[in-house]
Structure formats: structure tokens, C-alpha cells
Design a protein around this motif. Structure first.
Motif: not given
Lengths: 187, 279
Positions: B149-153, B168-173, B265-266
Motif C-alpha cells: 500500500e505504501n508503494m501506491s501512487r 509512463a506513470f504506471i511503469l515509474k511507480t 496505481v494501487n
């Protein structure tokens, strides 16, 4: 082939453990997570004694589930280590030689490991039921009010871990990924 | 109007909480097995074997798969022809209290985020209700661990960022999360709606079986493409390198404002737990 390590780990032994080495740990380790680390470091800052001997100690970042009747301890896998980064350099300076968790560490922690001689292991995150079977004895040392986050003294037998960051700063997370990607390119 | 007693809901929540924590859903097991069969990297194979062994032990001994038995997310789809006798909120929390207590699950909730005193019984639940047609209640219990959960953005992208910006945002996360969320992970994505709606969709996306693709072909193709790209990052199981970084990318989407492109992104770990019952 795994390397058998009997705890406690001295500074000298810590310096012989290499990043990427699969190890089986046997002996006494202590558990502590965020809240317990905060209290331990506050004691150090006040110059007060710690509730257990930190010299050559290995700390496992775990908050187990409650033991069912007949169990020594419940499921007991590692929690994410970076939340302990603010506290670990102090504990390493005070004598801690081993840390067990999962995930990345800060440059400050790695610097302290290099300076004093300490090793960071990862256990398999999400494999709490499996890891629990390596714990032969568990007792609360202090901070019982923290529940799952209380400090526990564990006797472990052949606890499977992988040395991720060694006392020279080598990092399996970087190396493992790079080697895999190189192997893909070669194919 | 059909009557459902709040106590029935308490019992169901308690039972599902324990079940979900001790038995990994079949679809997740299936995907882990497939990933193991397709994993070329020896270290990664070793880790996946241990993960499979672990959920086997949990099944056999009926013990939690992971010590982080999570915050208890409870989703209720309540038929509009149902009348609940009693206090629903209390009934759900009582179910959490009972399940986490009697089921020997870990109590991981603090009363408030800043003063941080453990509630001691894992309450309150993260409760979401939705009113739907019919006279039934669909109840889903999903314990959610916080390593992932802490790594979600969440990002409020611009419409001009488009599909490439979303990818790009999903891959970066996922890349920044690296080893922290216990890969192999399941990536829940919410695209569109509002700030909060996107986050909710990302969480709901994690409830969809990892073996099932989006009903919309366009989004199904996007899910496949993202899964392939994530598994080309090389992070691998536990971050030690390898092909299996993610088991699935599940996307949910919704209409949004002309000025916006919210993306949430969860991330969930390989212990992607949820169990549903219809009352």
C-alpha cells in the motif's frame, strides 16, 4: 548451497558475508519494527541502557500474528525495512551487526554498515507461514503495550535469508536485476 | 423488502476475514504457478517455489499466509430492496473484531494517524457501500497489507499526457517500488473519474481475478501491454532479478472531466487476498 551462520554475528564475521549469499541463521535474534526502533533510539540518545544487549545483535523487522494454541509464534515474515532507516545507523553504531527485513535501504544505513561492519539480509516477504517454522522459541523482552510490535527474543533454526547489502556496500537488488537483464539481452 | 439482520453481516465478515487471510484465491495461485513455469532465472524460480510452499503451509494449517493481515477493507453492494436490521457500521466492525480476534490475525490498526495507539482489535474496517438493484448483499472482504500500500501512487495527469503519460506513470511507480512491495505484485489501476474515484477504482481493480482481463478490448490490450513492460523491468520476485515482477495489471476506468486525466496505481503483493459472499 547455503552458508550456515551461528548467531551472534561478530563485526569480523559480518565483514565476511557477501551480498548475494544465501544463508541459514541459527541462534538468538531480536524483533523490532518502527515503534520499537523509535523507543530504542530514544534510550540511546538519553544515554540509558537498552533492554537487550545490542552488541553483535541481529534484529528482525517483524510483527508476527498471534500464536495459535500449540504454536511457538504465528506467521512471521519480514516487514519493509526503509521505515527503520532513520534509526538503524544509531543501532549499528551501538553494536548491531545484522538486520533482517525486505526492500531498499538508505545511503546513511549503508554508510554505517560499511563503517562499523554490519550486514543486511532479506527474508522472503509474504512467506510468513513458512518462516514461522524456523522459530523454535519466542518470548517478549519489552514494549508489550505495542502488541505485534513488541520486542521479542527469538531462537531460530536455519532461518533462510539472503544477504542483500554487505559491509562493502554491494547490493543484490542492483546486481541481481542487472545480471538478469544482461542474460535476456544475450539470448 | 427483504430483511437481513446485521448479525448475519457480522458473522460473514468474521468468517471471510479469516478465510481470506489463510487461503490465497485460486486465480492468484494459478498465475503464480504459470509464472513459475515461465521463469527463466534460477534465483527467481527458487523464490517462487518458496512462495508456493508458503501458501501450501497456510492452506494446510489454516494459518495466515502473511503476518501482515492488513487493514480490513470491506465492500458491500447492497440491493435497494434490502432492509438491514441493526447498525451496519457496528456490525461490520464487530465482524472484524471477531475475525481478527478468534482467527489469531494481527492487529495492525492505530486509532489515529499521528498519535498512533493500536486499537487492539484491527477495527475500524475500511468500509465502502454501494446501492445496487435487487434484494441481496454482495460482501467482499479484502485484507490489505501496507508494504505494498505504501508503494501506491496517484497522479493528476493532463489530457495531453494521454495514454503514453498513463503508461509512463504506471511503469515509474512499479520501478520506484522495486523490491519493497514484495514482488511479484498485482497492479491495480484506476483511470479517470476524480482524485478519490481513481484511487477507489484502483483498489477495486485488485478484487478482479488476476486471470480475467478487462471487458473492454482497448483496456484489455493496455493491461497486457503494461504487464509485458513491467515484466521487462527485470525486478523479479522479491527484487532479486527475474522475469516475474507482476502477476497481472488490472485496470478500471470511468468518465472524467474535460480538463483531467487522473491515474491511481494501487500495488498489491503476491498475497492478493479477497473473498466474496452473497447474502
Amino acid at each position: 548451497m547455503e552458508r550456515h551462520i551461528t548467531l551472534p554475528i561478530t563485526r569480523e564475521t559480518a565483514r565476511t558475508i557477501r551480498s548475494g549469499e544465501a544463508c541459514l541463521l541459527s541462534g538468538v535474534i531480536y524483533t523490532a519494527r518502527d515503534a520499537a526502533h523509535k523507543r530504542l533510539v530514544e534510550l540511546v540518545e538519553k544515554g540509558e541502557p537498552l533492554p537487550f544487549d545490542i552488541k553483535d545483535a541481529t534484529i528482525y523487522y517483524v510483527g508476527p500474528t498471534p500464536a495459535k494454541p500449540g504454536q511457538v509464534i504465528g506467521s512471521a515474515g519480514p516487514t519493509t525495512s526503509y521505515r527503520m532507516d532513520a534509526y538503524s545507523p544509531t543501532l549499528i553504531r551501538e553494536g548491531e551487526t545484522g538486520m533482517i527485513g525486505k526492500g531498499k535501504r538508505s545511503p546513511e544505513v549503508v554508510e554505517a554498515m560499511k563503517k562499523y561492519g554490519a550486514v543486511y539480509f532479506a527474508a522472503i516477504g509474504g512467506a510468513g507461514a513458512l518462516l514461522s517454522s524456523c522459530i523454535k522459541k519466542a518470548e517478549i523482552v519489552c514494549y508489550e503495550d505495542l502488541g505485534a510490535e513488541a520486542v521479542r527474543r527469538l531462537e531460530v533454526e536455519n532461518l533462510p535469508v539472503v544477504a542483500v547489502i554487505d559491509s562493502e556496500g554491494n547490493n543484490l537488488y542492483e546486481k541481481g536485476r542487472r545480471e538478469y537483464l544482461d542474460s535476456v539481452e544475450e539470448r | 423488502m427483504r430483511e437481513i439482520n446485521a448479525e448475519t453481516i457480522t458473522e460473514a465478515v468474521a468468517e471471510l476475514a479469516v478465510e481470506a487471510n489463510c487461503r490465497l484465491p485460486g486465480d492468484v495461485k494459478e498465475r503464480i504457478g504459470q509464472a513459475r513455469a515461465n521463469e527463466p532465472w534460477p534465483t527467481a524460480c527458487g523464490i517462487l517455489d518458496k512462495i508456493i510452499e508458503n501458501y501450501g503451509i497456510a492452506d494446510e494449517n489454516f494459518v495466515p499466509i502473511c503476518q501482515d493481515t492488513g487493514v480490513c477493507c470491506v465492500f458491500l453492494k447492497i440491493g435497494q430492496d434490502v432492509h438491514i436490521t441493526g447498525d451496519l457500521r457496528k456490525a461490520v466492525d464487530e465482524g472484524v473484531r471477531k475475525g481478527y480476534g478468534e482467527g489469531y490475525l494481527r492487529k495492525s490498526v492505530v486509532r489515529d494517524p499521528l498519535r498512533r495507539v493500536n486499537t487492539g482489535d484491527n477495527t475500524p474496517a475500511m468500509l465502502y457501500t454501494e446501492i445496487v438493484p435487487g434484494d441481496k448483499i454482495e460482501l467482499t472482504v479484502a485484507p490489505k497489507g501496507f508494504g505494498s500500500e505504501n508503494m501506491s501512487r496517484l497522479a493528476m495527469l493532463k489530457p495531453s499526457d494521454g495514454i503514453e503519460g498513463v503508461k509512463a506513470f504506471i511503469l515509474k511507480t512499479v520501478e520506484e517500488a522495486g523490491p519493497n512491495p514484495c514482488p511479484p505484485i498485482v497492479v491495480g489501476v484506476g483511470i479517470g473519474g476524480t482524485f478519490d474515484k481513481a484511487a477507489y477504482m484502483a483498489k477495486r481493480a485488485l478484487m478482479r481475478p488476476v486471470t480475467e482481463r478487462n471487458a473492454d478490448e482497448f483496456y484489455a490490450a493496455l493491461e497486457d501491454e503494461l504487464l509485458e513492460k513491467i515484466n521487462a523491468l527485470g525486478i523479479g520476485p522479491q527484487g532479486f532479478g527475474g522475469k516475474t515482477t507482476a502477476l497481472a495489471v488490472n485496470i478500471e476506468w470511468y468518465p472524467t472531466h474535460i480538463a483531467g486525466l487522473p491515474v491511481a496505481v494501487n500495488i498489491n503483493c503476491h498475497v492478493t487476498r479477497h473473498k466474496t459472499v452473497v447474502l
